[in-house]
Design a protein around this motif. Structure first.
Motif, PDB file in Angstrom:
ATOM      1  N   UNK A 220      -6.640  22.955 -11.296  1.00  0.00           N
ATOM      2  CA  UNK A 220      -7.566  22.905 -10.163  1.00  0.00           C
ATOM      3  C   UNK A 220      -7.542  24.192  -9.344  1.00  0.00           C
ATOM      4  N   UNK A 221      -6.669  25.130  -9.728  1.00  0.00           N
ATOM      5  CA  UNK A 221      -6.653  26.436  -9.072  1.00  0.00           C
ATOM      6  C   UNK A 221      -5.377  26.799  -8.344  1.00  0.00           C
ATOM      7  N   UNK A 222      -4.441  25.853  -8.195  1.00  0.00           N
ATOM      8  CA  UNK A 222      -3.179  26.154  -7.509  1.00  0.00           C
ATOM      9  C   UNK A 222      -2.357  27.152  -8.313  1.00  0.00           C
ATOM     10  N   UNK A 223      -1.701  28.081  -7.606  1.00  0.00           N
ATOM     11  CA  UNK A 223      -0.868  29.068  -8.282  1.00  0.00           C
ATOM     12  C   UNK A 223       0.519  29.207  -7.655  1.00  0.00           C
ATOM     13  N   UNK A 224       0.641  28.969  -6.364  1.00  0.00           N
ATOM     14  CA  UNK A 224       1.923  29.144  -5.681  1.00  0.00           C
ATOM     15  C   UNK A 224       2.491  27.769  -5.327  1.00  0.00           C
ATOM     16  N   UNK A 225       3.572  27.387  -6.007  1.00  0.00           N
ATOM     17  CA  UNK A 225       4.149  26.048  -5.869  1.00  0.00           C
ATOM     18  C   UNK A 225       5.579  26.101  -5.350  1.00  0.00           C
TER      19      UNK A 225
ATOM     20  N   UNK B 141       6.156  13.341 -16.908  1.00  0.00           N
ATOM     21  CA  UNK B 141       4.975  12.952 -16.130  1.00  0.00           C
ATOM     22  C   UNK B 141       4.698  13.962 -15.028  1.00  0.00           C
ATOM     23  N   UNK B 142       5.742  14.378 -14.349  1.00  0.00           N
ATOM     24  CA  UNK B 142       5.664  15.350 -13.247  1.00  0.00           C
ATOM     25  C   UNK B 142       5.039  16.661 -13.729  1.00  0.00           C
ATOM     26  N   UNK B 143       5.492  17.141 -14.871  1.00  0.00           N
ATOM     27  CA  UNK B 143       4.978  18.389 -15.422  1.00  0.00           C
ATOM     28  C   UNK B 143       3.482  18.300 -15.691  1.00  0.00           C
ATOM     29  N   UNK B 144       3.049  17.172 -16.215  1.00  0.00           N
ATOM     30  CA  UNK B 144       1.618  16.972 -16.479  1.00  0.00           C
ATOM     31  C   UNK B 144       0.824  16.963 -15.176  1.00  0.00           C
ATOM     32  N   UNK B 145       1.383  16.334 -14.137  1.00  0.00           N
ATOM     33  CA  UNK B 145       0.696  16.254 -12.855  1.00  0.00           C
ATOM     34  C   UNK B 145       0.586  17.632 -12.201  1.00  0.00           C
ATOM     35  N   UNK B 146       1.669  18.393 -12.249  1.00  0.00           N
ATOM     36  CA  UNK B 146       1.641  19.736 -11.667  1.00  0.00           C
ATOM     37  C   UNK B 146       0.689  20.647 -12.435  1.00  0.00           C
TER      38      UNK B 146
ATOM     39  N   UNK C 228       0.799  -1.213   0.000  1.00  0.00           N
ATOM     40  CA  UNK C 228       0.000   0.000   0.000  1.00  0.00           C
ATOM     41  C   UNK C 228       0.833   1.265   0.000  1.00  0.00           C
ATOM     42  N   UNK C 229       0.449   2.237  -0.819  1.00  0.00           N
ATOM     43  CA  UNK C 229       1.006   3.580  -0.840  1.00  0.00           C
ATOM     44  C   UNK C 229       0.078   4.420  -1.693  1.00  0.00           C
ATOM     45  N   UNK C 230       0.240   5.723  -1.660  1.00  0.00           N
ATOM     46  CA  UNK C 230      -0.673   6.623  -2.372  1.00  0.00           C
ATOM     47  C   UNK C 230       0.146   7.411  -3.382  1.00  0.00           C
ATOM     48  N   UNK C 231       0.189   6.950  -4.646  1.00  0.00           N
ATOM     49  CA  UNK C 231       1.003   7.640  -5.659  1.00  0.00           C
ATOM     50  C   UNK C 231       0.543   9.072  -5.882  1.00  0.00           C
ATOM     51  N   UNK C 232       1.396   9.856  -6.539  1.00  0.00           N
ATOM     52  CA  UNK C 232       1.097  11.275  -6.738  1.00  0.00           C
ATOM     53  C   UNK C 232      -0.232  11.471  -7.463  1.00  0.00           C
ATOM     54  N   UNK C 233      -0.528  10.648  -8.445  1.00  0.00           N
ATOM     55  CA  UNK C 233      -1.803  10.789  -9.154  1.00  0.00           C
ATOM     56  C   UNK C 233      -2.990  10.668  -8.203  1.00  0.00           C
TER      57      UNK C 233
END
Length: 363
Positions: A212-217, A201-206, A129-134
């Motif tokens: 979804x509305x995030x702006x400050x990363x 993949x990371x770029x697509x996820x971010x 068990x683990x919770x991937x970034x997706x």
């Protein structure tokens, strides 16, 4: 480890920061700089999301949390994680684990990080068990729906755009994927090709989080993974693995470039990169100047460099934990986590680029 006779630029900055830094990040009088912080990552910043899932990657037992108020929580540390310190510096309370957060608590943020999780869904399967970034992103969508239900869509969008999003992914995509003998990725990709796969993949996820509305990363790079006790324990010489550090280097370079590209192509986005590798290298090379006398083995663990088996339940850890860089086979001590959090918050562009977290919060 070779000694360096002059003060490094990182150490000079550290001395300046420490002269003005609070004793603890949890200062009730500190002004709240952002409405909330949402956290995505792996065991470096997990604070309990794996506790109630069928997983071998858990830290909800002593000696984990031995120095944390309240004892073991699921943090893979003796005390604070880096994001705990950053939350305090931003004027926020400790951010709750997503799996344990109440509706009221999520208005200060939520932590979705999961030990053994990676950018790739297949990463970490040895731990079950683990919770991937997706999936972490999907969990954030559930939180977002809760916030919209309370504030309305328009007000929620305004609030989310001012919140801090901290993301630290990728360690397990190497340690518990590419470097594992039961994964085929090392035969399918060379080092640069694998780094390209991860960052694409990371770029697509971010970008999904942005949509979804995030702006400050805040995007954290990978540390000196060739120098962790788990890798040191596999070395005949007992020294850092140049091969592992060189393997990870293209990923960090790609992520910094990715930050530039996302800032240029996503209107209103503010991405910053925390260069964990450069910071950690300086800590290892100048350990005593930072107050650390043990840089090559865990405070808690079994075998060579205390890195072959991680902390066993109720195992007695070292008494002088603030002298150690590493808590166990893979993770830093709370002392290092607090230091890294303060550098990320107030550091200069040598290792937090193009602005630091404090500056990002004020934008």
């Amino acid at each position: 480890m070779a000694k360096i006779s002059v003060l490094s630029p990182f150490l000079v900055l550290f001395m300046v920061l420490m002269s003005s830094a609070p004793v603890t990040g949890q200062d009730g009088s500190r002004r709240q700089m952002v409405p909330a912080m949402f956290i995505f990552g792996d065991s470096l910043i997990d604070n309990g999301n794996n506790n109630n899932i069928p997983s071998f990657a858990k830290a909800n037992y002593l000696p984990y949390g031995i120095d944390f108020n309240g004892g073991p929580t699921g943090r893979f540390s003796n005390g604070y994680t880096m994001v705990d310190e950053i939350a305090g510096l931003l004027g926020l309370p400790l951010i709750p684990a997503y799996n344990e957060a109440s509706v009221n608590q999520v208005f200060h943020g939520a932590n979705y990080a999961s030990a053994a999780a990676g950018i790739l869904d297949a990463t970490g399967r040895n731990f079950v068990g683990r919770i991937p970034f997706n999936q972490q992103i999907r969990n954030f969508e559930n939180t977002l729906n809760q916030i919209k239900g309370n504030l309305g869509a328009e007000n929620a969008a305004t609030v989310i755009s001012r919140c801090m999003f901290f993301v630290g992914m990728g360690s397990n995509d190497y340690l518990n994927n590419y470097l594992m003998p039961n994964y085929a990725t090392r035969f399918q990709y060379n080092g640069p090709q694998y780094a390209d796969l991860l960052t694409q993949t990371y770029s697509q996820q971010l970008t999904r989080l942005y949509n979804l509305g995030a702006r400050k990363f805040v995007i954290a790079g990978l540390g000196q993974m060739g120098c962790i006790p788990s890798i040191l324990a596999q070395s005949a010489s007992g020294g850092c693995s140049k091969e592992v550090n060189l393997l990870v280097k293209p990923f960090n370079e790609n992520v910094k470039n990715m930050v530039n590209n996302l800032n240029a192509n996503l209107p209103g986005a503010r991405f910053i990169f925390f260069d964990s590798s450069r910071m950690f290298q300086d800590i290892l090379q100048n350990g005593r100047s930072y107050g650390f006398s043990v840089v090559n083995r865990g405070c808690c663990g079994i075998g060579r460099n205390r890195g072959q088996i991680t902390c066993l339940p109720y195992q007695m850890p070292c008494p002088d934990r603030n002298q150690y860089v590493f808590w166990d086979a893979f993770h830093p001590t709370a002392a290092v986590n607090v230091l890294m959090g303060r550098i990320a918050f107030s550091g200069n562009p040598d290792f937090v680029y193009p602005v630091n977290i404090k500056q990002l919060a004020e934008l």
